[in-house]
Enzyme design. Structure first.
Site, mmCIF file in Angstrom:
data_model
loop_
_atom_site.group_PDB
_atom_site.id
_atom_site.type_symbol
_atom_site.label_atom_id
_atom_site.label_comp_id
_atom_site.label_asym_id
_atom_site.label_seq_id
_atom_site.Cartn_x
_atom_site.Cartn_y
_atom_site.Cartn_z
ATOM 1 C CB CYS A 94 -0.905 -0.027 1.227
ATOM 2 S SG CYS A 94 -2.041 1.366 1.217
ATOM 3 C CB CYS A 244 -4.027 4.718 -5.727
ATOM 4 S SG CYS A 244 -3.978 2.956 -5.371
HETATM 5 O O1 PYC Z 1 -1.838 3.825 -1.984
HETATM 6 O O2 PYC Z 1 -1.323 1.838 -2.760
HETATM 7 C C1 PYC Z 1 -2.106 2.621 -2.245
HETATM 8 C C2 PYC Z 1 -3.457 2.135 -1.886
HETATM 9 C C3 PYC Z 1 -3.992 0.916 -2.148
HETATM 10 C C4 PYC Z 1 -5.280 0.923 -1.605
HETATM 11 C C5 PYC Z 1 -5.492 2.146 -1.019
HETATM 12 N N1 PYC Z 1 -4.359 2.876 -1.202
#
Ligand code: PYC
Length: 318
Positions: A94, A244
């Site tokens: 994550c 993300c």
């Molecule tokens: O930042 O990799 C990330 C992530 C995955 C799910 C929520 N954030």
């Protein structure tokens, strides 16, 4: 952990990275024994899944909360080990959570500026804590396994996207008719959820048949100097408030495969709420290693109380 009628107390530190929350369990979590983080994740999933739900689900958490269990690393060269989890299960890696973990360890004065190695279930990553508090995560090797894959999505028609790994499996869609605006979050969620179900239905998967449980839509950013805006759907049907980290890594792998980014070039990725990560890639042994830079801020330090008399002690599970 809980014994008989006694309450269990779990110390957590909450942070957010570009709006996406991370709840780090610093003590009171399950004893997962020794071994690789992948093995410990297996034991967490099999024997302590209720703890996952208790920490992140309502009434203590919410669907958007990502949990992070701080673990002793297997290798002494690593500063920490971590297992990430969410409202429905576990994450390989994550990106926003690693930025949150590093900022939290700095807040707790357990680490200072510099580079730190962190073990995750999908391999070790490194993270640099900068003097100003920003964090760069040097992620696992990321790659695209299929480009321009067509999938029939009920109610929406044929959608094309790339399948790529950035620490989690992603389906990345560039060509769509959706307006990537916060006011459209419901429509964006319905569309990306329908894509996810269609991928499952048609057997479109990552390596070894692994389910593609994240879907990303891309479009232009209106912010000068920012390359792209995204909407990232997470496995539990919530959207990522941050750009993300693993999704931006998957995007960087696709851009490299398409000859659209060079080693060292910066790619600025805006999230659906307007927060920004800076991404870049390094090439080693023919593999693409993305780096993601962002900031996280601690929002709370608290003790969760797990009372065995509480019928909702282990959280509300879907
Ligand atoms: O930042 O990799 C990330 C992530 C995955 C799910 C929520 N954030």
């Amino acid at each position: 952990m809980m014994t008989g009628e006694e309450c269990c107390r779990v110390r957590v530190v909450d942070s957010h990275t570009g709006g996406e929350p991370t709840r780090l369990v610093v003590s009171g979590g399950p004893d997962l024994g020794k071994g690789s983080l992948a093995d410990r994740l297996g034991r967490f999933r099999k024997q302590h899944d209720g703890f996952r739900s208790a920490v992140v689900n309502e009434p203590r958490g919410s669907g958007v909360m990502v949990g992070a269990l701080l673990c002793d690393p297997e290798k002494s060269s690593c500063a920490a080990g971590v297992i990430f989890f969410n409202n429905v299960g576990y994450l390989g890696m994550c990106g926003h959570g690693t930025i949150g973990l590093v900022a939290t360890l700095a807040y707790m004065k357990r680490i200072g500026p510099g580079e730190h190695r962190i073990e995750t279930p999908v391999g070790a990553v490194s993270a640099v804590l900068h003097e100003g508090g920003q964090v760069t995560v040097n992620n696992v090797a990321s790659y695209r396994t299929a480009a321009n894959v067509a999938v029939e999505v009920p109610g929406y028609g044929r959608v094309y996207g790339d399948v790529a790994w950035g620490g989690n499996w992603f389906f990345l869609v560039r060509d769509h008719h959706m307006d990537l605006a916060l006011k459209n979050v419901e429509a964006l969620t319905s569309f990306t959820w329908a894509i996810r179900l269609a991928l499952r239905e048609h057997g479109i998967a990552g390596d070894d048949g692994k389910e593609i449980d994240h879907v990303e839509l891309f479009g232009p950013s209106q912010i000068p100097g920012v390359d792209s805006k995204n909407f990232a759907l997470c496995p539990g049907k919530t959207y990522d408030r941050s750009p993300c980290g693993t999704g931006t890594s998957a995007k960087l792998a696709c851009l490299y495969a398409d000859g659209k980014i060079r080693e060292g070039q910066t790619w600025k990725q805006e999230s659906i709420i307007g927060s920004i990560f800076e991404g870049s890639i390094t090439l080693r042994d023919g593999k693409v290693f993305p780096s993601i830079k962002g900031s996280a801020f601690v929002t709370a330090e608290s003790e969760l109380v797990l009372d065995p008399r509480d019928p909702l002690c282990m959280g509300i599970r879907a």
